[in-house]
Design a protein around this motif. Sequence first.
Motif, mmCIF file in Angstrom:
data_model
loop_
_atom_site.group_PDB
_atom_site.id
_atom_site.type_symbol
_atom_site.label_atom_id
_atom_site.label_comp_id
_atom_site.label_asym_id
_atom_site.label_seq_id
_atom_site.Cartn_x
_atom_site.Cartn_y
_atom_site.Cartn_z
ATOM 1 N N PRO A 87 39.989 34.975 54.131
ATOM 2 C CA PRO A 87 39.988 33.236 54.412
ATOM 3 C C PRO A 87 40.732 32.963 52.789
ATOM 4 N N SER A 133 40.216 27.220 48.896
ATOM 5 C CA SER A 133 40.082 25.644 49.241
ATOM 6 C C SER A 133 41.265 24.945 48.538
ATOM 7 N N THR A 148 37.166 29.633 48.420
ATOM 8 C CA THR A 148 36.435 29.781 49.292
ATOM 9 C C THR A 148 35.192 28.677 49.459
ATOM 10 N N ARG A 149 34.364 29.022 50.427
ATOM 11 C CA ARG A 149 33.076 28.743 50.095
ATOM 12 C C ARG A 149 32.493 29.547 50.619
ATOM 13 N N LEU A 150 32.584 30.483 51.243
ATOM 14 C CA LEU A 150 32.050 32.321 51.358
ATOM 15 C C LEU A 150 32.020 32.326 49.631
ATOM 16 N N ALA A 174 26.794 33.513 54.276
ATOM 17 C CA ALA A 174 28.068 32.752 53.706
ATOM 18 C C ALA A 174 28.747 33.153 55.225
ATOM 19 N N LEU A 175 29.168 34.343 56.103
ATOM 20 C CA LEU A 175 29.624 35.448 56.474
ATOM 21 C C LEU A 175 29.809 34.405 57.901
ATOM 22 N N THR A 231 28.470 30.935 57.623
ATOM 23 C CA THR A 231 29.288 29.984 57.974
ATOM 24 C C THR A 231 30.570 29.827 57.187
ATOM 25 N N ALA A 232 31.151 31.010 56.765
ATOM 26 C CA ALA A 232 32.642 31.587 57.447
ATOM 27 C C ALA A 232 33.719 30.973 58.982
ATOM 28 N N GLU A 280 37.143 29.792 58.590
ATOM 29 C CA GLU A 280 37.558 30.474 57.376
ATOM 30 C C GLU A 280 38.165 31.584 57.925
ATOM 31 N N LEU A 281 36.839 32.111 58.628
ATOM 32 C CA LEU A 281 37.729 33.356 59.371
ATOM 33 C C LEU A 281 37.623 33.391 61.083
ATOM 34 N N ALA A 322 32.433 23.537 58.791
ATOM 35 C CA ALA A 322 31.134 24.384 58.618
ATOM 36 C C ALA A 322 30.070 23.142 57.661
#
Length: 260
Positions: free
Chosen positions: A16, A19, A24-26, A73-74, A76-77, A82-83, A183
């Motif tokens: 990902p 940001s 990243t969020r993850l 987390a995945l 959410t990504a 993000e993925l 997300a």
Amino acid sequence: MDQRAHAAPAETARVPAQSRSGETRLEAVVREAGGHPAGTSAVRGEHTHGERPVPQPRPAVQRASVRGQILDALRTALMGGELLPGEVYSAPVLGERFGVSATPVREAMQQLALEGAVEVVPNRGFRVVERGARELAELAEVRALIEVPVMMRLARSVPAERWAALRPLAEESVRAAATGCRATYAEADRAFHRAVLGLAGNEQLVQIAEDLRRRAVPLRGARAEMMSDAAEHSALLEALVARDLEAVRALVAGHFADAW
């Protein structure tokens, strides 16, 4: 000198994008869970060919807890884009990036494969599933077949004050949509729909609906579209409070029709 500078690239899979804050969020979720972000002390785990062992010991954590946090987390990504659909991601590279071993990442990815969100690519990792318009339309139809009758039953039986109590969730979804972050909006949207269906008192229904929702992640997510989607939450609650059954039916059916 950083020993990792002499190591051959572990994988060619993409990870990902960062940001604006550089995280990243993850990465943020893993950091908050006690992992080490990329660029700091890595942890022991599986290593790809050519990598030197990392001497630092891993903190004592419960593996099941790490796996669950990585899975969340995945997800959410995936919801946040993000993925990316069609891209391949390897467990060792994601594990190295987020400061955990490849094992909980791989286990989380295997769960996502069971859910239909990713598919296994032998000797490479996991590819995020690409869904075409037809498949998204089919998933939306299945959701409507399940949820519309339930919503109509709830519309006839749930007191107006219980619907009114859900207004904060609808308002939160509007605020989340305004951020433009897929997300953030996905989580608010999930909370609203879960609360609504939860009034049926059927946890199996809630779980099935959430599984379908995860599989129906659209290949879009513009701010205007999220704002329109969130506005339907508020309109639906107003119709439910007023016991306007025709408006409820139209709003619920339209909500799923617009979902793809």
